[in-house]
Design an enzyme around this catalytic site. Structure first.
Site, PDB file in Angstrom:
ATOM      1  N   GLN A   1      -2.778   4.937   4.476  1.00  0.00           N
ATOM      2  CA  GLN A   1      -3.653   3.943   3.854  1.00  0.00           C
ATOM      3  C   GLN A   1      -3.649   2.641   4.650  1.00  0.00           C
ATOM      4  O   GLN A   1      -4.691   2.008   4.824  1.00  0.00           O
ATOM      5  CB  GLN A   1      -3.205   3.677   2.417  1.00  0.00           C
ATOM      6  CG  GLN A   1      -3.448   4.829   1.462  1.00  0.00           C
ATOM      7  CD  GLN A   1      -3.012   4.502   0.043  1.00  0.00           C
ATOM      8  OE1 GLN A   1      -2.393   3.472  -0.207  1.00  0.00           O
ATOM      9  NE2 GLN A   1      -3.333   5.379  -0.883  1.00  0.00           N
TER      10      GLN A   1
ATOM     11  N   GLN B   1       0.870  -1.173   0.000  1.00  0.00           N
ATOM     12  CA  GLN B   1       0.000   0.000   0.000  1.00  0.00           C
ATOM     13  C   GLN B   1       0.903   1.218   0.000  1.00  0.00           C
ATOM     14  O   GLN B   1       2.016   1.184   0.531  1.00  0.00           O
ATOM     15  CB  GLN B   1      -0.947  -0.003   1.201  1.00  0.00           C
ATOM     16  CG  GLN B   1      -2.128  -0.948   1.013  1.00  0.00           C
ATOM     17  CD  GLN B   1      -3.072  -0.961   2.193  1.00  0.00           C
ATOM     18  OE1 GLN B   1      -2.889  -1.758   3.099  1.00  0.00           O
ATOM     19  NE2 GLN B   1      -4.078  -0.101   2.181  1.00  0.00           N
ATOM     20  N   SER B   2       0.434   2.307  -0.595  1.00  0.00           N
ATOM     21  CA  SER B   2       1.321   3.428  -0.909  1.00  0.00           C
ATOM     22  C   SER B   2       1.781   4.224   0.293  1.00  0.00           C
ATOM     23  O   SER B   2       2.895   4.754   0.301  1.00  0.00           O
ATOM     24  CB  SER B   2       0.640   4.365  -1.913  1.00  0.00           C
ATOM     25  OG  SER B   2       0.405   3.686  -3.130  1.00  0.00           O
ATOM     26  N   THR B   3       0.950   4.363   1.325  1.00  0.00           N
ATOM     27  CA  THR B   3       1.298   5.193   2.483  1.00  0.00           C
ATOM     28  C   THR B   3       0.872   4.492   3.763  1.00  0.00           C
ATOM     29  O   THR B   3      -0.022   3.649   3.768  1.00  0.00           O
ATOM     30  CB  THR B   3       0.611   6.571   2.417  1.00  0.00           C
ATOM     31  OG1 THR B   3      -0.814   6.383   2.541  1.00  0.00           O
ATOM     32  CG2 THR B   3       0.921   7.283   1.107  1.00  0.00           C
TER      33      THR B   3
END
Length: 240
Positions: A27, A22-24
């Protein structure tokens, strides 16, 4: 599942790699359903015939962007195992979970083709020796990269529009806050102002960022949280 017949005993004798990303960290914290769905790929691998000891979960990249040039230890592990022909299949919720870069996707797919490694997402099983599967995954990878570009363009455009109106608001450094009129003012909390003042005083005395941090050993320093459940709350922690 579409393409289930492409899975052979040779594939099942090697690892089923479940790759999570997941990107961050925001998130990861707030979009827990996505993380749960990615971990659930373990069950899909079992349904396709892999034994528990041959299912490997790689989740080092939770909270890390999939854009080109990003250092992703988990993705490197996946590429290494595919390159060594240790993987029978690589599982990802969608191609964008593997990477947001056409270059990274193309490298992984080429290695998968050479080592007879399948790629599995929530839609189907893909055999990279098959031209149509290779073409479809390549298109998905390109669309994933384009989606990131479009989303970034929209976000930046929205910020520029708000800035042109004088309405852009961004997280402020600790010690500053917005008043009711949207103007930047000093934090109303006296302890916060005192702590920030001490930082500047120590820096003036030592002339060094490291010296300033060393002077705060044993002391706490304020931090205003932005986003999530802690939004706007004052927290105290270690000065770094």
């Amino acid at each position: 599942m579409n393409g289930e017949g492409k899975v052979t005993a040779s594939h099942r004798s090697r690892l089923a790699i479940i790759y999570l990303r997941q990107s961050t960290m925001l998130q990861v914290r707030d979009h827990t359903e996505s993380t749960t769905r990615q971990y659930a790929l373990v069950d899909l691998a079992a349904e396709l015939g892999w034994t528990p000891e041959n299912i490997l979960v790689i989740d080092k990249d939770l909270g890390i962007s999939g854009r080109f040039g990003t250092e992703r230890g988990g993705f490197h592990d996946v590429v290494a195992k595919v390159c060594l022909a240790e993987a029978g299949a690589v599982f990802g919720l969608e191609v964008s979970r593997l990477a947001r870069s056409s270059a990274d996707i193309a490298r992984l797919l080429e290695l998968a083709r050479l080592t007879d490694t399948l790629v599995v997402d929530s839609d189907a099983v893909y055999d990279l020796a098959d031209f149509n599967d290779r073409l479809l995954l390549g298109l998905k990878g390109s669309m994933s990269e384009a989606e990131t570009h479009l989303l970034n363009g929209r976000l930046q455009g929205a910020k520029l529009t708000a800035a042109a109106r004088g309405d852009l608001r961004v997280p402020l450094p600790v010690g500053l806050e917005y008043d009711e009129d949207g103007l930047v003012v000093l934090d109303a909390d006296e302890e916060v102002r005192a702590a920030v003042g001490d930082v500047f005083a120590e820096f003036a005395r030592t002339g060094s960022a490291y010296g300033t941090v060393a002077a705060f050993v044993g002391r706490t320093f304020p931090l205003r949280a932005y986003g999530g459940v802690w939004d706007g709350q004052l927290r105290w922690g270690k000065l770094t």
